[in-house]
Design a protein around this motif. Sequence first.
Motif, PDB file in Angstrom:
ATOM      1  N   GLU A  38       0.836  -1.200   0.000  1.00 38.72           N
ATOM      2  CA  GLU A  38       0.000   0.000   0.000  1.00 38.72           C
ATOM      3  C   GLU A  38       0.876   1.258   0.000  1.00 38.72           C
ATOM      4  O   GLU A  38       0.606   2.218  -0.723  1.00 38.72           O
ATOM      5  N   TRP A  39       1.917   1.243   0.815  1.00 41.05           N
ATOM      6  CA  TRP A  39       2.853   2.378   0.899  1.00 41.05           C
ATOM      7  C   TRP A  39       3.515   2.619  -0.447  1.00 41.05           C
ATOM      8  O   TRP A  39       3.632   3.747  -0.904  1.00 41.05           O
ATOM      9  N   GLN A  40       3.971   1.548  -1.095  1.00 40.26           N
ATOM     10  CA  GLN A  40       4.687   1.690  -2.365  1.00 40.26           C
ATOM     11  C   GLN A  40       3.788   2.236  -3.473  1.00 40.26           C
ATOM     12  O   GLN A  40       4.255   2.944  -4.358  1.00 40.26           O
ATOM     13  N   ALA A  41       2.491   1.939  -3.417  1.00 42.96           N
ATOM     14  CA  ALA A  41       1.559   2.463  -4.424  1.00 42.96           C
ATOM     15  C   ALA A  41       1.434   3.979  -4.293  1.00 42.96           C
ATOM     16  O   ALA A  41       1.336   4.685  -5.294  1.00 42.96           O
ATOM     17  N   ALA A  88      -9.571   9.402   2.328  1.00 43.75           N
ATOM     18  CA  ALA A  88     -10.014  10.785   2.541  1.00 43.75           C
ATOM     19  C   ALA A  88      -8.913  11.766   2.139  1.00 43.75           C
ATOM     20  O   ALA A  88      -9.194  12.834   1.591  1.00 43.75           O
ATOM     21  N   TRP A  89      -7.659  11.386   2.400  1.00 43.52           N
ATOM     22  CA  TRP A  89      -6.514  12.229   2.019  1.00 43.52           C
ATOM     23  C   TRP A  89      -6.537  12.482   0.510  1.00 43.52           C
ATOM     24  O   TRP A  89      -6.451  13.611   0.043  1.00 43.52           O
ATOM     25  N   GLU A  90      -6.648  11.394  -0.250  1.00 43.37           N
ATOM     26  CA  GLU A  90      -6.657  11.492  -1.710  1.00 43.37           C
ATOM     27  C   GLU A  90      -7.901  12.253  -2.194  1.00 43.37           C
ATOM     28  O   GLU A  90      -7.809  13.109  -3.074  1.00 43.37           O
ATOM     29  N   ALA A  91      -9.061  11.968  -1.602  1.00 45.46           N
ATOM     30  CA  ALA A  91     -10.307  12.627  -2.000  1.00 45.46           C
ATOM     31  C   ALA A  91     -10.264  14.135  -1.736  1.00 45.46           C
ATOM     32  O   ALA A  91     -10.891  14.915  -2.457  1.00 45.46           O
ATOM     33  N   ALA A  92      -9.480  14.535  -0.721  1.00 45.60           N
ATOM     34  CA  ALA A  92      -9.361  15.957  -0.388  1.00 45.60           C
ATOM     35  C   ALA A  92      -8.366  16.676  -1.302  1.00 45.60           C
ATOM     36  O   ALA A  92      -8.155  17.882  -1.162  1.00 45.60           O
ATOM     37  N   GLY A  93      -7.765  15.913  -2.225  1.00 42.66           N
ATOM     38  CA  GLY A  93      -6.820  16.517  -3.163  1.00 42.66           C
ATOM     39  C   GLY A  93      -5.422  16.687  -2.600  1.00 42.66           C
ATOM     40  O   GLY A  93      -4.595  17.384  -3.194  1.00 42.66           O
ATOM     41  N   ARG A  94      -5.138  16.037  -1.462  1.00 44.14           N
ATOM     42  CA  ARG A  94      -3.802  16.104  -0.891  1.00 44.14           C
ATOM     43  C   ARG A  94      -2.876  15.224  -1.740  1.00 44.14           C
ATOM     44  O   ARG A  94      -3.295  14.193  -2.275  1.00 44.14           O
ATOM     45  N   ASP A 121       7.835   6.431  -3.567  1.00 44.48           N
ATOM     46  CA  ASP A 121       9.168   6.663  -3.000  1.00 44.48           C
ATOM     47  C   ASP A 121      10.062   7.448  -3.953  1.00 44.48           C
ATOM     48  O   ASP A 121      11.002   8.108  -3.529  1.00 44.48           O
ATOM     49  N   GLN A 122       9.772   7.376  -5.249  1.00 44.72           N
ATOM     50  CA  GLN A 122      10.559   8.089  -6.252  1.00 44.72           C
ATOM     51  C   GLN A 122      10.051   9.522  -6.466  1.00 44.72           C
ATOM     52  O   GLN A 122      10.562  10.238  -7.338  1.00 44.72           O
ATOM     53  N   GLY A 123       9.021   9.922  -5.701  1.00 40.71           N
ATOM     54  CA  GLY A 123       8.501  11.280  -5.840  1.00 40.71           C
ATOM     55  C   GLY A 123       7.509  11.446  -6.977  1.00 40.71           C
ATOM     56  O   GLY A 123       7.090  12.557  -7.282  1.00 40.71           O
ATOM     57  N   GLN A 124       7.135  10.351  -7.607  1.00 40.21           N
ATOM     58  CA  GLN A 124       6.168  10.398  -8.707  1.00 40.21           C
ATOM     59  C   GLN A 124       4.741  10.352  -8.128  1.00 40.21           C
ATOM     60  O   GLN A 124       4.547   9.916  -6.997  1.00 40.21           O
ATOM     61  N   PRO A 125       3.736  10.785  -8.904  1.00 35.55           N
ATOM     62  CA  PRO A 125       2.360  10.673  -8.429  1.00 35.55           C
ATOM     63  C   PRO A 125       2.009   9.227  -8.123  1.00 35.55           C
ATOM     64  O   PRO A 125       2.348   8.321  -8.877  1.00 35.55           O
ATOM     65  N   GLY A 126       1.356   9.014  -7.007  1.00 34.90           N
ATOM     66  CA  GLY A 126       0.956   7.670  -6.593  1.00 34.90           C
ATOM     67  C   GLY A 126      -0.553   7.594  -6.481  1.00 34.90           C
ATOM     68  O   GLY A 126      -1.282   8.501  -6.884  1.00 34.90           O
ATOM     69  N   TYR A 127      -1.014   6.503  -5.911  1.00 36.55           N
ATOM     70  CA  TYR A 127      -2.453   6.291  -5.731  1.00 36.55           C
ATOM     71  C   TYR A 127      -2.657   5.473  -4.460  1.00 36.55           C
ATOM     72  O   TYR A 127      -1.737   4.841  -3.952  1.00 36.55           O
ATOM     73  N   VAL A 128      -3.873   5.501  -3.947  1.00 39.06           N
ATOM     74  CA  VAL A 128      -4.210   4.753  -2.734  1.00 39.06           C
ATOM     75  C   VAL A 128      -4.689   3.374  -3.142  1.00 39.06           C
ATOM     76  O   VAL A 128      -5.636   3.227  -3.914  1.00 39.06           O
ATOM     77  N   LEU A 129      -4.006   2.367  -2.645  1.00 39.85           N
ATOM     78  CA  LEU A 129      -4.313   0.966  -2.950  1.00 39.85           C
ATOM     79  C   LEU A 129      -5.378   0.463  -1.996  1.00 39.85           C
ATOM     80  O   LEU A 129      -5.327   0.724  -0.822  1.00 39.85           O
TER      81      LEU A 129
END
Length: 109
Positions: free
Chosen positions: A23-26, A90-96, A101-109
């Motif tokens: 989940e963290w890596q995603a 909720a973090w992702e839904a709030a637009g945060r 780890d590489q600083g690229q855009p990720g997603y919530v798994l």
Amino acid sequence: MPTVQVTDLKDDDFLLDVREDDEWQAGHAEGALHIPISDFVARYGELTEAAPQDGRVNVICRSGGRSAQVTMYLAQQGIDAVNVDGGMQAWEAAGRPVVTDQGQPGYVL
């Protein structure tokens, strides 16, 4: 159970992510400390070294269940801890921002 809304968190608030490695890596919140709940008791010392001495520990997982367990444990240890209501969803839904780890855009798994 003390809780905090994602929208009430400031960018420099201390965040503890207790999700599992996949989940963290995603994707995760940038700057969060990652200690999976499955390793939490064994790695508790990492939290005490990293957490601000006079600040609050904001605990987050995917939706709030695992982080609630860790929040209760931390409160029993005398640590000022709160559960992030709704978790990373909720973090992702709030637009945060969610990053890898590489600083690229990720997603919530």
